[in-house]
Design a protein around this motif. Structure first.
Motif, PDB file in Angstrom:
ATOM      1  N   LEU A 392     -40.905 -13.298 -78.079  1.00 47.84           N
ATOM      2  CA  LEU A 392     -41.143 -13.226 -75.901  1.00 47.84           C
ATOM      3  C   LEU A 392     -42.418 -12.312 -76.184  1.00 47.84           C
ATOM      4  O   LEU A 392     -42.739 -11.381 -76.790  1.00 47.84           O
ATOM      5  N   LYS A 393     -43.551 -12.608 -75.091  1.00 48.11           N
ATOM      6  CA  LYS A 393     -44.619 -11.574 -75.127  1.00 48.11           C
ATOM      7  C   LYS A 393     -44.934 -12.232 -74.010  1.00 48.11           C
ATOM      8  O   LYS A 393     -44.037 -12.228 -72.644  1.00 48.11           O
ATOM      9  N   ALA A 394     -44.084 -10.021 -73.546  1.00 48.58           N
ATOM     10  CA  ALA A 394     -44.129  -9.738 -72.266  1.00 48.58           C
ATOM     11  C   ALA A 394     -45.601  -8.662 -72.223  1.00 48.58           C
ATOM     12  O   ALA A 394     -46.035  -7.976 -72.846  1.00 48.58           O
ATOM     13  N   PHE A 395     -46.270  -9.047 -70.619  1.00 47.24           N
ATOM     14  CA  PHE A 395     -46.878  -7.751 -70.195  1.00 47.24           C
ATOM     15  C   PHE A 395     -46.742  -7.752 -68.932  1.00 47.24           C
ATOM     16  O   PHE A 395     -45.879  -7.990 -68.070  1.00 47.24           O
ATOM     17  N   TYR A 396     -47.636  -6.269 -69.070  1.00 41.88           N
ATOM     18  CA  TYR A 396     -47.479  -5.836 -67.235  1.00 41.88           C
ATOM     19  C   TYR A 396     -48.965  -5.720 -67.261  1.00 41.88           C
ATOM     20  O   TYR A 396     -49.555  -4.899 -67.316  1.00 41.88           O
ATOM     21  N   ARG A 397     -48.899  -6.230 -65.995  1.00 42.50           N
ATOM     22  CA  ARG A 397     -49.898  -6.213 -64.945  1.00 42.50           C
ATOM     23  C   ARG A 397     -50.565  -5.300 -64.219  1.00 42.50           C
ATOM     24  O   ARG A 397     -49.876  -4.901 -63.270  1.00 42.50           O
ATOM     25  N   SER A 398     -51.751  -4.782 -64.061  1.00 33.02           N
ATOM     26  CA  SER A 398     -52.089  -3.438 -63.813  1.00 33.02           C
ATOM     27  C   SER A 398     -52.237  -3.630 -62.308  1.00 33.02           C
ATOM     28  O   SER A 398     -52.279  -4.863 -62.120  1.00 33.02           O
ATOM     29  N   ILE A 399     -52.831  -2.339 -61.739  1.00 31.74           N
ATOM     30  CA  ILE A 399     -52.257  -3.108 -60.053  1.00 31.74           C
ATOM     31  C   ILE A 399     -53.908  -3.443 -60.099  1.00 31.74           C
ATOM     32  O   ILE A 399     -54.792  -3.355 -60.062  1.00 31.74           O
ATOM     33  N   SER A 400     -53.465  -4.301 -58.357  1.00 35.09           N
ATOM     34  CA  SER A 400     -54.283  -4.433 -58.168  1.00 35.09           C
ATOM     35  C   SER A 400     -55.411  -3.983 -56.902  1.00 35.09           C
ATOM     36  O   SER A 400     -54.231  -3.523 -56.441  1.00 35.09           O
ATOM     37  N   PRO A 401     -56.664  -3.399 -57.029  1.00 35.90           N
ATOM     38  CA  PRO A 401     -57.517  -2.812 -55.730  1.00 35.90           C
ATOM     39  C   PRO A 401     -57.565  -2.581 -54.791  1.00 35.90           C
ATOM     40  O   PRO A 401     -57.638  -4.251 -54.600  1.00 35.90           O
ATOM     41  N   ARG A 402     -57.324  -2.222 -53.782  1.00 28.26           N
ATOM     42  CA  ARG A 402     -57.140  -2.655 -52.325  1.00 28.26           C
ATOM     43  C   ARG A 402     -58.932  -2.462 -51.703  1.00 28.26           C
ATOM     44  O   ARG A 402     -59.098  -1.155 -52.545  1.00 28.26           O
ATOM     45  N   HIS A 403     -59.162  -2.520 -50.658  1.00 28.66           N
ATOM     46  CA  HIS A 403     -60.429  -2.646 -50.775  1.00 28.66           C
ATOM     47  C   HIS A 403     -60.567  -1.942 -49.149  1.00 28.66           C
ATOM     48  O   HIS A 403     -61.403  -3.145 -47.791  1.00 28.66           O
ATOM     49  N   PHE A 404     -59.973  -1.474 -48.483  1.00 22.78           N
ATOM     50  CA  PHE A 404     -60.055  -0.957 -46.752  1.00 22.78           C
ATOM     51  C   PHE A 404     -60.838   1.107 -46.958  1.00 22.78           C
ATOM     52  O   PHE A 404     -61.075   0.992 -47.296  1.00 22.78           O
ATOM     53  N   PHE A 405     -61.619  -0.137 -45.842  1.00 26.80           N
ATOM     54  CA  PHE A 405     -62.529   1.191 -45.997  1.00 26.80           C
ATOM     55  C   PHE A 405     -62.328   1.327 -43.926  1.00 26.80           C
ATOM     56  O   PHE A 405     -62.357   0.779 -43.018  1.00 26.80           O
ATOM     57  N   ASN A 406     -63.160   2.602 -44.234  1.00 31.05           N
ATOM     58  CA  ASN A 406     -62.618   3.398 -42.840  1.00 31.05           C
ATOM     59  C   ASN A 406     -61.136   3.532 -42.246  1.00 31.05           C
ATOM     60  O   ASN A 406     -61.147   3.087 -40.704  1.00 31.05           O
ATOM     61  N   GLY A 407     -59.743   3.395 -42.859  1.00 31.49           N
ATOM     62  CA  GLY A 407     -58.923   3.184 -42.754  1.00 31.49           C
ATOM     63  C   GLY A 407     -57.509   2.041 -43.547  1.00 31.49           C
ATOM     64  O   GLY A 407     -58.212   1.649 -44.465  1.00 31.49           O
ATOM     65  N   ASP A 408     -56.433   2.141 -42.650  1.00 33.70           N
ATOM     66  CA  ASP A 408     -55.822   1.679 -43.653  1.00 33.70           C
ATOM     67  C   ASP A 408     -55.688   0.219 -42.773  1.00 33.70           C
ATOM     68  O   ASP A 408     -56.183  -0.187 -42.273  1.00 33.70           O
ATOM     69  N   TRP A 409     -55.068  -0.579 -43.596  1.00 28.08           N
ATOM     70  CA  TRP A 409     -54.382  -1.664 -42.997  1.00 28.08           C
ATOM     71  C   TRP A 409     -53.854  -1.393 -41.795  1.00 28.08           C
ATOM     72  O   TRP A 409     -53.950  -2.911 -40.475  1.00 28.08           O
ATOM     73  N   ASN A 410     -53.224  -1.032 -41.207  1.00 26.27           N
ATOM     74  CA  ASN A 410     -52.155  -0.726 -39.952  1.00 26.27           C
ATOM     75  C   ASN A 410     -52.774   0.110 -39.009  1.00 26.27           C
ATOM     76  O   ASN A 410     -52.518   0.714 -38.086  1.00 26.27           O
TER      77      ASN A 410
END
Length: 497
Positions: A392-410
């Motif tokens: 078995l080969k196991a990987f942990y994928r690092s976090i995918s970045p967000r690109h919100f500018f001038n505020g957040d998703w909400n």
């Protein structure tokens, strides 16, 4: 006079026999020891390939006592000059052989007849010619052997996270108008109002090494009779759909079977979708699956009879799905991150548990602390299971970045940029940007699939405000357009397999 001639001929016979004996010794000298010298380097410098693909020094292997350690493999720590030791030994052998050949060309004393000289000369030349051919063949084998070792060492040392984005006209590997069998239409930006698609031509180029070209046929051969499982949040789902499109080139495949039932991945009554999907390529018996686990920890309803019950979020337990099916996986890719906020926990009615009881540790009660604790716990657990499943080969994928500018998703955040690489195209740092992920896998057999810094340069690659409707929708600066950035994650995964 007659007796003199008879004696002279006897001498000639003796001389010829001596010459033949010398030639035999020379051939034996080169055909056996020299042959082995080119094929087999000295035992003290033999490198062995472990089952997991790592290069191992024979002396290291012989010093290991635990069978578990031998399955895990040891990172190559033999300096390159030790590899060259074999070359110096063989060069010394070659110089020695050349001297012997030069001496053998001399005519033995007391050989006077032209016919005898010609016969001895032909025998020497024939022997020399055969030896040269043998040396040439062994040199070729030696060169190929050392090239394989050099390639292995290079791949082991390659940091795929360092490099730059370059334009590649052969990309994308599938069409954004197609792949309807696997790709969710909401992520197929070619089906939206978006007009610019320069981002589809960008491919990642590592700085220190070449990355193997991905093809579906090569991937399936490499994963023959094996199962790859993605377990994580919706970004893990995007990586799963991306891989299915890459393998099939976005084309319909009647030979791919839905085997979700084998893993309990069926749509429950009233649910919008199943908890995941599993598909099998019958040509190679290769299974690719995805299971949704946004928090990457065990979830257990506190009251099974109450649909609105709170859910125990066991921070120190793996998801039940992973625990139950781990033995069936050959490659495992885990990820989590963006669901770790108070809003998500409250909406899902998740209550933190540790040790089977509600958490009372204030450090863990903090969202960042709880996430850190969970990531370390899950990687520690998977790492503890690897000795049981040496393939078995196991990987942990690092976090995918967000690109919100001038505020957040909400709160009105946007990502309007459509110019690729306007913030730069190159990553030169050696250390991963996701410090939590890097720290959790340090010293473990679980490997880091480091995609954070290279993805951070691609703010134009998000779904953004474009939707399937005629009017623009809310900005999605978290998920990616497909084809797009997640294809590169899979290219790097393929290279690391």
């Amino acid at each position: 006079m007659k007796g003199g001639l008879h004696g002279l001929r006897n001498k000639h016979v003796y001389l010829i026999l001596i010459a033949l004996a010398c030639a035999t010794v020379v051939v034996w000298r080169f055909e056996i020891p020299l042959f082995l010298t080119f094929i087999l380097p000295p035992q003290s410098h033999v490198l062995w390939l472990s089952p997991d693909g790592k290069i191992k020094d024979k002396q290291v292997l012989e010093g290991e006592n635990s069978p578990d350690q031998s399955e895990k493999g040891v990172d190559l720590e033999v300096p390159m000059n030790s590899l060259n030791t074999n070359s110096s030994v063989r060069n010394e052998e070659k110089r020695s052989s050349t001297n012997i050949l030069d001496k053998e060309q001399e005519i033995p004393p007391n050989v006077t007849e032209v016919s005898d000289i010609k016969q001895v000369s032909e025998e020497k030349n024939s022997s020399k010619h055969g030896e040269k051919n043998l040396i040439a063949q062994m040199s070729s084998v030696k060169g190929e052997y050392e090239n394989i070792l050099a390639t292995r060492v290079e791949n082991q040392a390659c940091n795929y996270a360092r490099g730059k984005w370059v334009t590649n006209d052969s990309w994308p590997l599938y069409s954004g108008f197609g792949c309807k069998q696997w790709l969710s239409s909401m992520w197929a930006c070619r089906l939206t109002q978006r007009k610019d698609f320069e981002y589809e031509k960008l491919r990642w180029q590592p700085k220190d090494c070449e990355m193997e070209d991905f093809t579906g046929s090569k991937f399936l051969r490499r994963m023959q009779n094996k199962t790859l499982a993605f377990i994580g949040d919706s970004l893990g789902r995007q990586q799963f759909q991306s891989l299915m499109c890459m393998i099939t080139s976005g084309e319909e495949r009647a030979d791919v079977l839905d085997v979700g039932k084998e893993y309990g991945l069926v749509k429950a009554r009233g649910a919008a979708r199943p908890d995941g999907w599993a598909y099998r390529f019958t040509s190679t018996n290769t299974t690719i699956l995805y299971y949704w686990s946004a928090s990457l920890c065990g979830l257990e309803p506190l009251d099974m009879t109450n649909p609105t019950t709170d859910v125990a979020m066991h921070l120190d337990r793996p998801p039940a799905f992973l625990h139950h099916f781990l033995h069936k996986f050959d490659v495992l890719v885990l990820n989590t991150g963006h669901h770790w906020n108070r809003g998500k926990l409250k909406a899902n009615r998740w209550v933190m548990y540790v040790g089977g009881v509600p958490n009372t540790n204030r450090k863990i009660a903090d969202i960042a602390g709880a996430k850190n604790f969970t990531v370390h716990s899950i990687i520690e657990w998977v790492n503890s299971q690897l000795p049981k499943y040496p393939g078995l080969k196991a990987f942990y994928r690092s976090i995918s970045p967000r690109h919100f500018f001038n505020g957040d998703w909400n709160t009105g955040g946007t990502c309007d940029n459509t110019t690729p690489l306007s913030g730069g195209k190159e990553v030169l740092q050696d250390e991963p940007s996701d410090h939590l992920a890097a720290g959790a896998v340090k010293g473990k057999q679980v490997k880091l699939l480091d995609i954070t810094a290279l993805s951070l340069l691609r703010d134009e690659g998000h779904k953004s405000r474009y939707s399937l409707k005629a009017t623009p929708g809310a900005h999605d600066c978290l998920h990616w357009c497909l084809p797009g950035v997640p294809d590169t994650w899979n290219e790097i995964l393929f290279a690391q397999l």
